[in-house]
Design a protein around this motif. Structure first.
Motif, PDB file in Angstrom:
ATOM      1  N   LEU A 127       0.824  -1.219   0.000  1.00 15.53           N
ATOM      2  CA  LEU A 127       0.000   0.000   0.000  1.00 15.53           C
ATOM      3  C   LEU A 127       0.854   1.263   0.000  1.00 15.53           C
ATOM      4  CD1 LEU A 127      -2.716  -1.213   2.519  1.00 15.53           C
ATOM      5  CD2 LEU A 127      -3.129  -0.606   0.126  1.00 15.53           C
ATOM      6  N   SER A 128       2.072   1.157   0.515  1.00 13.69           N
ATOM      7  CA  SER A 128       2.952   2.336   0.545  1.00 13.69           C
ATOM      8  C   SER A 128       3.384   2.761  -0.856  1.00 13.69           C
ATOM      9  CB  SER A 128       4.193   2.058   1.404  1.00 13.69           C
ATOM     10  OG  SER A 128       5.099   1.175   0.747  1.00 13.69           O
ATOM     11  N   TYR A 129       3.229   1.863  -1.839  1.00 13.15           N
ATOM     12  CA  TYR A 129       3.603   2.184  -3.217  1.00 13.15           C
ATOM     13  C   TYR A 129       2.475   2.876  -3.987  1.00 13.15           C
ATOM     14  CZ  TYR A 129       7.882  -0.617  -2.897  1.00 13.15           C
ATOM     15  OH  TYR A 129       9.121  -1.104  -2.553  1.00 13.15           O
ATOM     16  N   LEU A 130       1.315   3.042  -3.371  1.00 13.30           N
ATOM     17  CA  LEU A 130       0.204   3.703  -4.064  1.00 13.30           C
ATOM     18  C   LEU A 130       0.645   5.060  -4.606  1.00 13.30           C
ATOM     19  CD1 LEU A 130      -2.861   2.917  -1.764  1.00 13.30           C
ATOM     20  CD2 LEU A 130      -2.587   2.253  -4.163  1.00 13.30           C
ATOM     21  N   GLY A 131       0.303   5.300  -5.861  1.00 11.69           N
ATOM     22  CA  GLY A 131       0.676   6.559  -6.497  1.00 11.69           C
ATOM     23  C   GLY A 131       2.014   6.516  -7.212  1.00 11.69           C
ATOM     24  N   ARG A 132       2.796   5.453  -6.990  1.00 11.03           N
ATOM     25  CA  ARG A 132       4.096   5.330  -7.666  1.00 11.03           C
ATOM     26  C   ARG A 132       3.859   5.112  -9.163  1.00 11.03           C
ATOM     27  NH1 ARG A 132       9.028   3.803  -5.186  1.00 11.03           N
ATOM     28  NH2 ARG A 132       7.941   4.502  -3.307  1.00 11.03           N
ATOM     29  N   PRO A 133       4.619   5.769 -10.034  1.00  9.80           N
ATOM     30  CA  PRO A 133       4.426   5.596 -11.482  1.00  9.80           C
ATOM     31  C   PRO A 133       4.694   4.159 -11.928  1.00  9.80           C
ATOM     32  CG  PRO A 133       5.793   7.516 -11.005  1.00  9.80           C
ATOM     33  CD  PRO A 133       5.667   6.754  -9.723  1.00  9.80           C
ATOM     34  N   TYR A 134       4.093   3.800 -13.048  1.00  7.95           N
ATOM     35  CA  TYR A 134       4.302   2.470 -13.619  1.00  7.95           C
ATOM     36  C   TYR A 134       5.643   2.416 -14.337  1.00  7.95           C
ATOM     37  CZ  TYR A 134       3.517  -1.827 -16.226  1.00  7.95           C
ATOM     38  OH  TYR A 134       3.639  -3.087 -16.740  1.00  7.95           O
ATOM     39  N   ASP A 135       6.320   1.290 -14.210  1.00  4.06           N
ATOM     40  CA  ASP A 135       7.620   1.107 -14.853  1.00  4.06           C
ATOM     41  C   ASP A 135       7.434   0.404 -16.198  1.00  4.06           C
ATOM     42  OD1 ASP A 135      10.203   0.696 -15.594  1.00  4.06           O
ATOM     43  OD2 ASP A 135      10.818  -0.365 -13.785  1.00  4.06           O
ATOM     44  N   HIS A 136       7.374   1.190 -17.257  1.00  6.27           N
ATOM     45  CA  HIS A 136       7.170   0.631 -18.597  1.00  6.27           C
ATOM     46  C   HIS A 136       8.407  -0.096 -19.119  1.00  6.27           C
ATOM     47  CE1 HIS A 136       3.285   2.637 -19.316  1.00  6.27           C
ATOM     48  NE2 HIS A 136       3.790   3.639 -18.629  1.00  6.27           N
ATOM     49  N   PHE A 137       9.555   0.134 -18.476  1.00  2.02           N
ATOM     50  CA  PHE A 137      10.802  -0.442 -18.984  1.00  2.02           C
ATOM     51  C   PHE A 137      11.321  -1.587 -18.113  1.00  2.02           C
ATOM     52  CE2 PHE A 137      10.756   4.074 -20.315  1.00  2.02           C
ATOM     53  CZ  PHE A 137      10.586   3.852 -21.672  1.00  2.02           C
ATOM     54  N   TYR A 138      10.593  -1.923 -17.044  1.00  2.23           N
ATOM     55  CA  TYR A 138      10.915  -3.082 -16.201  1.00  2.23           C
ATOM     56  C   TYR A 138      12.343  -3.025 -15.653  1.00  2.23           C
ATOM     57  CZ  TYR A 138       6.840  -4.497 -18.879  1.00  2.23           C
ATOM     58  OH  TYR A 138       5.609  -4.521 -19.484  1.00  2.23           O
ATOM     59  N   MET A 139      12.690  -1.881 -15.089  1.00  2.08           N
ATOM     60  CA  MET A 139      14.020  -1.701 -14.528  1.00  2.08           C
ATOM     61  C   MET A 139      14.044  -2.147 -13.064  1.00  2.08           C
ATOM     62  SD  MET A 139      15.465  -0.775 -17.199  1.00  2.08           S
ATOM     63  CE  MET A 139      17.109  -0.493 -16.545  1.00  2.08           C
ATOM     64  N   PRO A 140      15.227  -2.542 -12.548  1.00  4.73           N
ATOM     65  CA  PRO A 140      15.306  -3.120 -11.203  1.00  4.73           C
ATOM     66  C   PRO A 140      15.123  -2.140 -10.049  1.00  4.73           C
ATOM     67  CG  PRO A 140      17.488  -2.998 -12.207  1.00  4.73           C
ATOM     68  CD  PRO A 140      16.506  -2.652 -13.279  1.00  4.73           C
ATOM     69  N   ASP A 141      15.295  -0.828 -10.269  1.00  2.00           N
ATOM     70  CA  ASP A 141      15.096   0.108  -9.157  1.00  2.00           C
ATOM     71  C   ASP A 141      13.599   0.266  -8.903  1.00  2.00           C
ATOM     72  OD1 ASP A 141      13.924   2.425 -10.675  1.00  2.00           O
ATOM     73  OD2 ASP A 141      15.855   2.308 -11.693  1.00  2.00           O
ATOM     74  N   ASP A 142      13.242   0.911  -7.779  1.00  2.00           N
ATOM     75  CA  ASP A 142      11.818   1.030  -7.453  1.00  2.00           C
ATOM     76  C   ASP A 142      11.304   2.467  -7.542  1.00  2.00           C
ATOM     77  OD1 ASP A 142      13.056   2.053  -5.259  1.00  2.00           O
ATOM     78  OD2 ASP A 142      12.022   0.804  -3.787  1.00  2.00           O
ATOM     79  N   LYS A 143      11.953   3.287  -8.377  1.00  2.00           N
ATOM     80  CA  LYS A 143      11.415   4.626  -8.618  1.00  2.00           C
ATOM     81  C   LYS A 143      10.071   4.519  -9.324  1.00  2.00           C
ATOM     82  CE  LYS A 143      15.995   6.749  -9.008  1.00  2.00           C
ATOM     83  NZ  LYS A 143      16.954   7.448  -9.906  1.00  2.00           N
ATOM     84  N   GLU A 144       9.973   3.516 -10.167  1.00  2.00           N
ATOM     85  CA  GLU A 144       8.728   3.165 -10.837  1.00  2.00           C
ATOM     86  C   GLU A 144       8.519   1.668 -10.618  1.00  2.00           C
ATOM     87  OE1 GLU A 144       9.907   4.420 -14.730  1.00  2.00           O
ATOM     88  OE2 GLU A 144       8.893   6.347 -14.529  1.00  2.00           O
ATOM     89  N   ILE A 145       7.266   1.220 -10.675  1.00  2.00           N
ATOM     90  CA  ILE A 145       6.946  -0.160 -10.302  1.00  2.00           C
ATOM     91  C   ILE A 145       6.096  -0.832 -11.376  1.00  2.00           C
ATOM     92  CG2 ILE A 145       5.694  -1.599  -8.629  1.00  2.00           C
ATOM     93  CD1 ILE A 145       8.167  -0.534  -7.406  1.00  2.00           C
ATOM     94  N   TYR A 146       6.431  -2.074 -11.719  1.00  2.00           N
ATOM     95  CA  TYR A 146       5.555  -2.858 -12.589  1.00  2.00           C
ATOM     96  C   TYR A 146       4.854  -3.928 -11.754  1.00  2.00           C
ATOM     97  CZ  TYR A 146       9.712  -5.950 -12.919  1.00  2.00           C
ATOM     98  OH  TYR A 146      10.789  -6.752 -12.651  1.00  2.00           O
ATOM     99  N   CYS A 147       3.905  -4.637 -12.347  1.00  2.00           N
ATOM    100  CA  CYS A 147       2.939  -5.426 -11.568  1.00  2.00           C
ATOM    101  C   CYS A 147       3.572  -6.468 -10.653  1.00  2.00           C
ATOM    102  CB  CYS A 147       1.909  -6.069 -12.490  1.00  2.00           C
ATOM    103  SG  CYS A 147       2.533  -7.376 -13.582  1.00  2.00           S
ATOM    104  N   SER A 148       4.390  -7.351 -11.194  1.00  2.00           N
ATOM    105  CA  SER A 148       4.962  -8.405 -10.357  1.00  2.00           C
ATOM    106  C   SER A 148       6.052  -7.864  -9.437  1.00  2.00           C
ATOM    107  CB  SER A 148       5.517  -9.542 -11.225  1.00  2.00           C
ATOM    108  OG  SER A 148       6.451  -9.058 -12.169  1.00  2.00           O
ATOM    109  N   GLU A 149       6.649  -6.738  -9.814  1.00  2.00           N
ATOM    110  CA  GLU A 149       7.643  -6.104  -8.951  1.00  2.00           C
ATOM    111  C   GLU A 149       6.985  -5.610  -7.665  1.00  2.00           C
ATOM    112  OE1 GLU A 149      11.230  -2.819  -9.440  1.00  2.00           O
ATOM    113  OE2 GLU A 149       9.343  -2.499 -10.498  1.00  2.00           O
ATOM    114  N   LEU A 150       5.738  -5.144  -7.767  1.00  2.00           N
ATOM    115  CA  LEU A 150       5.000  -4.709  -6.580  1.00  2.00           C
ATOM    116  C   LEU A 150       4.884  -5.856  -5.583  1.00  2.00           C
ATOM    117  CD1 LEU A 150       3.240  -2.587  -5.106  1.00  2.00           C
ATOM    118  CD2 LEU A 150       1.281  -3.478  -6.401  1.00  2.00           C
ATOM    119  N   VAL A 151       4.611  -7.049  -6.085  1.00  2.00           N
ATOM    120  CA  VAL A 151       4.508  -8.233  -5.224  1.00  2.00           C
ATOM    121  C   VAL A 151       5.881  -8.604  -4.667  1.00  2.00           C
ATOM    122  CG1 VAL A 151       3.908 -10.684  -5.140  1.00  2.00           C
ATOM    123  CG2 VAL A 151       2.512  -9.097  -6.494  1.00  2.00           C
TER     124      VAL A 151
END
Length: 217
Positions: A127-151
């Motif tokens: 829940l702390s990631y709410l509002g974080r931008p989506y990571d369209h490039f699937y990069m390992p940092d967490d500035k942006e997040i993609y679906c399975s990375e959130l898990v």
């Protein structure tokens, strides 16, 4: 007598620990859309292939290209997910309607964590990631997040360790060749395909030994 008492106490302690671990990590046998529990994983299954399913493998060969986390509040049920507009809480009914197949049924496989998992802490992380931008490039940092990375970044055990490890990112076919669709996508943005970088994908999560998955379409 003293030895018997010690043995008896140890057996009782083991029983208590077994029950408490089971209750926290694996909450019953009925894993379905009708009996969702907090933190259940909802894997979206596709009827046709796409670049994600061409490069990854879901459980039992299912074409899985997205995963969301079930979240319950006193007033509503949600899919906590990372999608194009970022990390959001999608009303569960809207999520299920979005995932319907040709026959009008939601194509969702439900997974439940069956190993040690601190679900309260894991959900707070997610829940702390709410509002974080989506990571369209699937990069390992967490500035942006993609679906399975959130898990992967959210779920931890009672020692604070990740329930799901990262794996080398896959953008290749079964022969190990990077798919043209991914080459073209990254070339358009003047980027290298992050093949082999640490990451995750929804298909891999569905096959992880930490999760029990059921589905009935």
């Amino acid at each position: 007598m003293r030895l018997k008492k010690i043995v008896s106490n140890l057996l009782l302690l083991c029983f208590i620990l077994l029950v408490s671990c089971s209750a926290d990590s694996y909450q019953g046998d009925d894993i379905s859309l009708k009996n969702l529990h907090e933190g259940d994983l909802m894997f979206v299954v596709k009827e046709t292939s796409n670049p994600i399913t061409d490069a990854t493998q879901g459980i039992d060969g299912l074409k899985i290209d997205h995963v969301a986390i079930y979240h319950h509040t006193d007033s509503a049920d949600y899919a906590l997910e990372a999608i194009g507009k970022g990390v959001v809480l999608t009303p569960l009914t809207a999520f299920l309607n979005r995932t319907k197949g040709k026959e009008g049924k939601p194509l969702v496989a439900v997974g439940r964590v069956i190993v040690d998992c601190d679900m309260n802490t894991s959900m707070k992380h997610a829940l702390s990631y709410l509002g974080r931008p989506y990571d369209h490039f699937y990069m390992p940092d967490d500035k942006e997040i993609y679906c399975s990375e959130l898990v992967q970044k959210s779920f931890v055990d009672h020692h604070g360790l990740p329930v799901f490890p990262t794996i080398p990112m896959s953008f290749h076919d079964k022969d190990g060749k990077i798919l043209d669709s991914w080459k073209q996508f990254y070339a358009f943005y003047h980027r290298e395909v992050p093949e082999g970088e640490p990451g995750t994908n929804p298909g891999q999560l569905s096959r992880d030994k930490a999760v029990k998955v059921t589905y009935a379409f």
